[in-house]
Design an enzyme around this catalytic site. Structure first.
Site, PDB file in Angstrom:
ATOM      1  N   HIS A  52       1.197  -1.371   0.540  1.00 35.48           N
ATOM      2  CA  HIS A  52      -0.069   0.050  -0.258  1.00 35.48           C
ATOM      3  C   HIS A  52       0.944   1.204  -0.413  1.00 35.48           C
ATOM      4  O   HIS A  52       2.055   1.131   0.429  1.00 35.48           O
ATOM      5  CB  HIS A  52      -0.680   0.170   1.116  1.00 35.48           C
ATOM      6  N   GLU A  54       0.590   3.596   1.972  1.00 39.37           N
ATOM      7  CA  GLU A  54       1.349   4.579   3.430  1.00 39.37           C
ATOM      8  C   GLU A  54       2.705   3.278   3.475  1.00 39.37           C
ATOM      9  O   GLU A  54       3.740   3.466   4.023  1.00 39.37           O
ATOM     10  CB  GLU A  54       0.250   4.111   4.371  1.00 39.37           C
ATOM     11  N   CYS A  82      -6.405   1.811   5.963  1.00 43.09           N
ATOM     12  CA  CYS A  82      -6.786   0.457   6.155  1.00 43.09           C
ATOM     13  C   CYS A  82      -6.354   0.389   7.551  1.00 43.09           C
ATOM     14  O   CYS A  82      -5.505   0.646   7.744  1.00 43.09           O
ATOM     15  CB  CYS A  82      -6.404  -0.569   5.338  1.00 43.09           C
ATOM     16  N   CYS A  85      -2.302  -0.596   7.415  1.00 43.68           N
ATOM     17  CA  CYS A  85      -1.512   1.042   7.361  1.00 43.68           C
ATOM     18  C   CYS A  85      -1.917   1.793   8.410  1.00 43.68           C
ATOM     19  O   CYS A  85      -1.087   1.763   9.512  1.00 43.68           O
ATOM     20  CB  CYS A  85      -2.028   1.316   6.552  1.00 43.68           C
TER      21      CYS A  85
END
Length: 158
Positions: A52, A54, A82, A85
């Site tokens: 992701h 992040e 999410c 993260c």
């Protein structure tokens, strides 16, 4: 740099993700005005469910500091993180999270309300809604186009 200019940088990275047919999310992490790391979604490209935006930004930031902790830093991301993260931000001791669009399907706030977050061993300052309309439009435009491509493909196959 202010919140909006840093979110614009995250939006620029989101566009790179979209160009690779990844969900357009971008992130940057800064401390004391210094860009420590940046990232965009690469789950499909990297064949990695943890890739992701992040996480990619955190990895760069941790490499920069040669440390797994990024105390005093601020992460800017175009979409509400999410749970994975968000937890990574807690473990990295990020000071502030700034995000643009809420994630109504998988955002951390669906799973961790303020009371639940109060029990965590590290507290982040959370700022939401920075350039929200632009962040929402980036994601919505991506999925509109994706649906249109699917319809065109379906029509050709008929």
């Amino acid at each position: 740099m202010d919140h909006e200019s840093l979110m614009r940088e995250a939006l620029r990275l989101a566009e790179i993700a979209a160009g690779a047919d990844e969900v357009p999310v971008g992130a940057v992490i800064v401390k004391d005005g210094l860009l420590l790391g940046q990232g965009y979604n690469q789950n499909i490209t990297a064949r990695d469910p943890t890739a992701h935006a992040e996480i990619m930004a955190l990895r760069e930031g941790c490499d920069y500091y040669d440390n797994y902790r990024l105390t005093g830093s601020t992460l800017y991301v175009t979409l509400e993180p999410c749970l994975m993260c968000f937890t990574a931000l807690v473990h990295a001791r990020v000071q502030t999270l700034v995000y643009g669009a809420p994630d109504l399907k998988a955002g951390f706030s669906l799973f961790l309300d303020e009371a639940a977050r109060a029990g965590l061993n590290h507290q982040l300052e959370i700022i939401s809604g920075v350039l929200e309309a632009e962040c929402v439009e980036t994601i919505q435009a991506f999925f509109r186009e994706k649906r249109q491509r699917g319809k065109r493909k379906w029509m050709r196959e008929k």
